[in-house]
Design a protein around this motif. Structure first.
Motif, PDB file in Angstrom:
ATOM      1  N   TYR A 288      33.308  40.345  37.917  1.00  0.00           N
ATOM      2  CA  TYR A 288      33.786  39.385  38.953  1.00  0.00           C
ATOM      3  C   TYR A 288      32.638  38.647  39.714  1.00  0.00           C
ATOM      4  N   GLY A 289      31.304  39.374  39.488  1.00  0.00           N
ATOM      5  CA  GLY A 289      30.217  38.739  40.292  1.00  0.00           C
ATOM      6  C   GLY A 289      29.376  37.790  38.970  1.00  0.00           C
ATOM      7  N   ASN A 290      29.730  37.805  37.795  1.00  0.00           N
ATOM      8  CA  ASN A 290      29.005  37.180  36.925  1.00  0.00           C
ATOM      9  C   ASN A 290      28.718  35.748  37.527  1.00  0.00           C
ATOM     10  N   GLY A 291      27.209  35.287  37.377  1.00  0.00           N
ATOM     11  CA  GLY A 291      26.903  34.289  37.944  1.00  0.00           C
ATOM     12  C   GLY A 291      26.382  34.154  39.108  1.00  0.00           C
ATOM     13  N   ILE A 292      26.552  35.187  39.860  1.00  0.00           N
ATOM     14  CA  ILE A 292      25.941  35.330  41.137  1.00  0.00           C
ATOM     15  C   ILE A 292      24.693  36.165  41.190  1.00  0.00           C
ATOM     16  N   GLN A 293      23.663  35.226  41.852  1.00  0.00           N
ATOM     17  CA  GLN A 293      22.439  36.008  41.859  1.00  0.00           C
ATOM     18  C   GLN A 293      22.062  36.443  43.348  1.00  0.00           C
ATOM     19  N   ALA A 294      21.647  37.692  43.164  1.00  0.00           N
ATOM     20  CA  ALA A 294      20.934  38.494  44.377  1.00  0.00           C
ATOM     21  C   ALA A 294      20.299  37.520  45.497  1.00  0.00           C
ATOM     22  N   ARG A 295      19.328  36.813  44.696  1.00  0.00           N
ATOM     23  CA  ARG A 295      18.539  36.095  45.805  1.00  0.00           C
ATOM     24  C   ARG A 295      19.219  34.885  46.690  1.00  0.00           C
TER      25      ARG A 295
END
Ligand SMILES: Cc1cc2nc3c(=O)[nH]c(=O)nc-3n(C[C@H](O)[C@H](O)[C@H](O)COP(=O)(O)OP(=O)(O)OC[C@H]3O[C@@H](n4cnc5c(N)ncnc54)[C@H](O)[C@@H]3O)c2cc1C
Length: 401
Positions: A288-295
């Motif tokens: 689900y979070g593929n492509g989301i960066q923590a920063r």
């Protein structure tokens, strides 16, 4: 007694206690160091509302079930009274961590024969349908659970009987004392902010900063939630949990979290905590979070007030100075108490679920009304339990483990 109380703290604990006493005709002076309610742990965008069943139906499970049922009734009453409480009874899907956990979840449903509107076990196919995502396991389905905006709950609590509640915002209580029959809350300059026969400490971990409450074993557990951008109508539209949680879209964002670190005072957001939340999200909803960066993530940090046995602290505060540390253990009922001084605190990670019931219990204790919980649960949350010595206290703490 003059029906007048001071409440320190305008989070879930303080606003719940104030609302319940105001409903009984009490006059309240509510003192909050921030400029508005819900600026502490109770200020997240949303948290999860649901019970916490267990195989042995232990005290934590019973208290949480009672809290959940009470909260649903209270929220419905606030809504019916026209208060703009924001919550969604979307249902909560609590996925099993692994096969052993799935078997335990199934067994709990069989043994506890939970009311059908509270708990089901669903297999992986059903879970995939509910989450609208290819999740890895089945789990518990709580159709009556959902999400709650805790800040809106605090504001609704304070607005319902607003004429009975005098608010003192941007006022920090530095000292409390009781020179005669009235408790006084004073600021750092020594000025009296309010005086009343009853004083209720709902100020999270700083409740132990006064001389008469220094014995309270309150600690803080830092928690960071990550905010994910979410289009309206995107999936999932139910809360999904699995060693973490993700909410439906609320005002264009979804809350995913949360981290939990005790005695960690860092108020700023940490990228490493966002990364931890993204890893949890992947365990809940693979990919689900593929492509989301923590920063790139926004979020919020809060500090949960925690008790050592993970049960809340609700009731009259014991008089530690009047207890002989070398004397044999006393029964809770015989423990000397500080007249008119009460605590509502230690909600840990369950303030949304517990606060309505906790406020009702505290109001009943203050007004000597019939209590909404059985005696063993009232004792389990009594703040005096931490002043019990030796065997008796160890037994109590062991029972909740
Ligand atoms: C990241 C995170 C996720 C969570 N998720 C969930 C969830 O999913 N479900 C759930 O049920 N619960 C959840 N919780 C727990 C819940 O939010 C807390 O249990 C609850 O908010 C605690 O409420 P409180 O009123 O005790 O504390 P707070 O909200 O912190 O209120 C205490 C208030 O006292 C004030 N204060 C302190 N000292 C003074 C002073 N000396 N004078 C005047 N005012 C003072 C503070 O400013 C503050 O406003 C979560 C908490 C966090 C942090």
């Amino acid at each position: 007694m003059n029906a007048h109380a001071i409440v320190i703290g305008a989070g879930l604990a303080g606003s719940s206690a104030a609302e319940r006493l105001a409903a009984r005709g009490w006059k309240i002076d509510l003192i909050e160091r921030a400029h508005a309610p819900a600026q502490g742990a109770s200020g997240n965008v949303a948290g999860v509302l649901r019970p916490l069943p267990s195989l042995d139906d232990n005290r934590l499970a019973r208290l949480t079930r009672a809290g959940f049922e009470h909260a649903c009734r209270h929220f419905a009453a606030l809504t019916a009274a026209g208060q703009p409480l924001r919550w969604g009874q979307t249902g909560v899907l609590h996925l099993a961590r692994d096969e052993t956990h799935a078997a335990t979840q199934q067994r709990v449903v069989e043994i506890r024969k939970a009311a059908a509107d509270q708990l089901y076990f669903v297999d992986r196919q059903q879970a995939r349908k509910l989450a609208a995502w290819p999740v890895a396991s089945g789990g518990w389905w709580f159709p009556g659970g959902g999400w709650v905006d805790p800040g809106s709950l605090c504001r609704a609590n304070l607005a319902r009987y607003a004429t009975a509640i005098t608010t003192h915002y941007a006022a920090e209580v530095a000292q409390i004392d009781r020179p005669a029959d009235l408790w006084r809350a004073r600021n750092a300059a020594g000025d009296v902010i309010a005086a009343a026969p009853v004083l209720i400490l709902a100020n999270a971990t700083t409740a132990r900063h006064f001389a008469v409450t220094a014995h309270l074993p309150l600690r803080a557990a830092r928690g960071q939630v990550s905010h994910l951008a979410a289009a309206a109508g995107s999936v999932p539209d139910v809360v999904v949990c699995r060693l973490g949680y993700v909410t439906p879209a609320i005002d264009g964002l979804r809350c995913a979290g949360a981290t939990f670190s005790v005695d960690d005072g860092e108020a700023a957001l940490r990228e490493s905590d966002h990364a931890e939340n993204l890893a949890k999200l992947d365990f809940i909803l693979p990919g689900y979070g593929n492509g989301i960066q923590a920063r790139d993530l926004a979020g919020r940090v809060g500090f949960r007030p925690l008790s050592p046995d993970r049960l809340p602290m609700i009731g009259a505060i014991g008089d530690a100075a009047a207890i002989d540390p070398d004397a044999p253990s006393q029964a809770l009922a015989e423990m000397p108490r500080l007249p008119g001084l009460y605590l509502i605190n230690g909600f840990g990670a369950r303030g949304i679920v517990w606060s309505a019931l906790a406020g009702e219990l505290l109001a009943c204790l203050v007004t000597a009304a019939p209590l909404p919980l059985p005696d063993d649960l009232v004792d389990a949350v009594d703040p005096g339990r931490f002043l019990l010595r030796g065997r008796s206290r160890r037994q109590r703490v062991d029972k909740v483990r």
